[in-house]
Design a protein around this motif. Structure first.
Motif, short mmCIF file in Angstrom:
data_model
loop_
_atom_site.label_atom_id
_atom_site.label_comp_id
_atom_site.label_asym_id
_atom_site.label_seq_id
_atom_site.Cartn_x
_atom_site.Cartn_y
_atom_site.Cartn_z
N ASN A 63 0.82 -1.21 0.00
CA ASN A 63 0.00 0.00 0.00
C ASN A 63 0.86 1.26 0.00
O ASN A 63 0.58 2.23 -0.71
CB ASN A 63 -0.92 -0.01 1.22
CG ASN A 63 -1.99 1.06 1.15
OD1 ASN A 63 -2.12 1.85 2.07
ND2 ASN A 63 -2.76 1.10 0.08
N ARG A 64 1.93 1.22 0.77
CA ARG A 64 2.85 2.37 0.81
C ARG A 64 3.60 2.53 -0.51
O ARG A 64 3.86 3.65 -0.95
CB ARG A 64 3.83 2.22 1.97
CG ARG A 64 3.18 2.18 3.35
CD ARG A 64 2.84 3.58 3.87
NE ARG A 64 1.91 4.31 3.06
CZ ARG A 64 0.58 4.16 3.10
NH1 ARG A 64 0.06 3.26 3.91
NH2 ARG A 64 -0.21 4.89 2.34
N ASP A 67 1.14 3.98 -3.08
CA ASP A 67 0.69 5.35 -2.78
C ASP A 67 1.82 6.32 -2.52
O ASP A 67 1.58 7.43 -2.03
CB ASP A 67 -0.23 5.32 -1.54
CG ASP A 67 -1.62 4.81 -1.86
OD1 ASP A 67 -1.91 4.56 -3.05
OD2 ASP A 67 -2.42 4.66 -0.93
N TYR A 128 -6.30 -3.97 -3.04
CA TYR A 128 -6.82 -2.82 -2.28
C TYR A 128 -6.02 -1.56 -2.55
O TYR A 128 -6.58 -0.46 -2.65
CB TYR A 128 -6.84 -3.11 -0.78
CG TYR A 128 -6.96 -1.83 0.01
CD1 TYR A 128 -8.15 -1.09 -0.02
CD2 TYR A 128 -5.88 -1.30 0.71
CE1 TYR A 128 -8.27 0.12 0.65
CE2 TYR A 128 -5.98 -0.09 1.38
CZ TYR A 128 -7.17 0.61 1.35
OH TYR A 128 -7.27 1.81 2.00
N SER A 129 -4.70 -1.71 -2.67
CA SER A 129 -3.83 -0.54 -2.81
C SER A 129 -4.19 0.32 -4.02
O SER A 129 -3.82 1.50 -4.06
CB SER A 129 -2.37 -0.99 -2.93
OG SER A 129 -1.96 -1.67 -1.76
N TYR A 130 -4.91 -0.24 -4.99
CA TYR A 130 -5.23 0.49 -6.21
C TYR A 130 -6.71 0.86 -6.34
O TYR A 130 -7.08 1.59 -7.25
CB TYR A 130 -4.79 -0.34 -7.43
CG TYR A 130 -3.30 -0.56 -7.45
CD1 TYR A 130 -2.44 0.40 -7.97
CD2 TYR A 130 -2.75 -1.72 -6.91
CE1 TYR A 130 -1.06 0.22 -7.97
CE2 TYR A 130 -1.37 -1.91 -6.89
CZ TYR A 130 -0.54 -0.93 -7.42
OH TYR A 130 0.83 -1.12 -7.39
N SER A 138 -13.74 1.43 -2.01
CA SER A 138 -12.46 0.89 -1.56
C SER A 138 -12.48 0.54 -0.07
O SER A 138 -11.76 -0.36 0.37
CB SER A 138 -11.33 1.88 -1.84
OG SER A 138 -11.57 3.12 -1.18
N LEU A 142 -10.92 -2.84 1.69
CA LEU A 142 -10.03 -2.88 2.85
C LEU A 142 -10.64 -3.72 3.96
O LEU A 142 -9.96 -4.54 4.59
CB LEU A 142 -9.77 -1.47 3.36
CG LEU A 142 -8.95 -1.38 4.65
CD1 LEU A 142 -7.55 -1.97 4.45
CD2 LEU A 142 -8.86 0.06 5.15
#
Length: 290
Positions: A63-64, A67, A128-130, A138, A142
């Motif tokens: 996720n980091r 983003d 999820y990250s996208y 979203s 999550l």
């Protein structure tokens, strides 16, 4: 790796927030063991914890990575490890790969079905990250990332899945999704400027708070359904009451024109919810009849 670097990595993946998902996974494992007239072994417990830590570490780091540019532009997140240059992108990619392998190793140690499903779990976690780039839903993705954990723990213990675990999966999905809606209220203006999607951005903060409350009300109803389906005794019902009271308190801290207590609502209260849920439902699972 120095102590400072280890501290930076743990901060990047918010290691202390593992408390959110792990108790629900352990409840799933305890229910699975007791429903099968067995005891959760220390070996199963250990590998479930390892799997959860691996999965969450991989998901948070991914996720980091995804983003990093948004985090660099957002004043609230600009001091995170990757945008601040405290950790390199290549290190983060390597850490994600290692964490993913840890999850797969743990799944291999638990059950054949857990091993087969581990790539699917990683796929959902990475997706999820996208999702914030193309959907306001979203928050539910999550929520499902953590909501999978009780079902995964049941599979780890029993090697198959009981439909009743889907109730707990849905409850956890709504719990996490609901408090993520609350948390997203802080970034409405940034999301507008960056072209990202969220429920608060789509319908406004006041309505988003109502949506989050509704999600948590349904969560409590689902927990009651689950307790009844397993014929759990009074500790489970007392736990539901405690969870409902803490959720009510959480929502009392967040107002449309005052988000200053968001960290208390998001981190402190939800940590208590997950730990107390494990305490009460663990007791109920201990005394339940197979």
């Amino acid at each position: 790796m120095s102590k400072g670097q280890i501290r930076t990595v743990l901060e990047m993946i918010k290691f202390e927030h593992s408390v959110f998902a792990l108790p629900f996974a352990l409840v799933g494992a305890l229910l699975a063991a007791r429903a099968g007239a067995a005891t959760l072994t220390w070996r199963q417990f250990l590998w479930i914890v390892v799997a959860m830590v691996g999965a969450r570490s991989a998901a948070m780091t991914m996720n980091r990575i995804a983003d990093v540019e948004y985090d660099r532009r957002n004043p609230r997140t600009a001091n995170r490890a990757l945008p601040a240059g405290q950790l390199s992108l290549s290190f983060a990619c390597l850490f994600t790969a290692v964490s993913s392998l840890v999850l797969i190793l743990a799944a291999w140690q638990l059950s054949p079905l857990a091993l087969k499903l581990s790539p699917v779990a990683l796929g959902v976690l990475f997706l999820y990250s996208y999702t914030k780039r193309f959907t306001s839903w979203s928050h539910f993705v999550l929520g499902f990332c953590l909501g999978m954990s009780p079902a995964a723990a049941w599979i780890a213990v029993r090697g198959s899945l009981d439909w009743r675990m889907l109730i707990l999966c849905a409850a956890v999905t709504l719990w996490v999704g609901g408090f993520d809606v609350l948390y997203a209220c802080q970034d409405v203006e940034f999301d507008k400027s960056a072209g990202l999607f969220s429920i608060p951005k789509k319908i406004g903060i006041p309505r988003a708070l109502v949506v989050a409350r509704a999600m948590h009300v349904v969560m409590v109803i689902l927990l009651a359904w689950l307790a009844a389906s397993f014929h759990l005794s009074w500790p489970a019902w007392a736990g539901i009451g405690v969870v409902a009271a803490l959720l009510a308190y959480e929502h009392s801290l967040v107002k449309p024109n005052d988000l200053s207590k968001m960290n208390a609502a998001f981190f402190t209260v939800n940590g208590y919810i997950s730990l107390l849920f494990l305490l009460f439902w663990g007791a109920a699972a201990f005394v339940m009849r197979p």
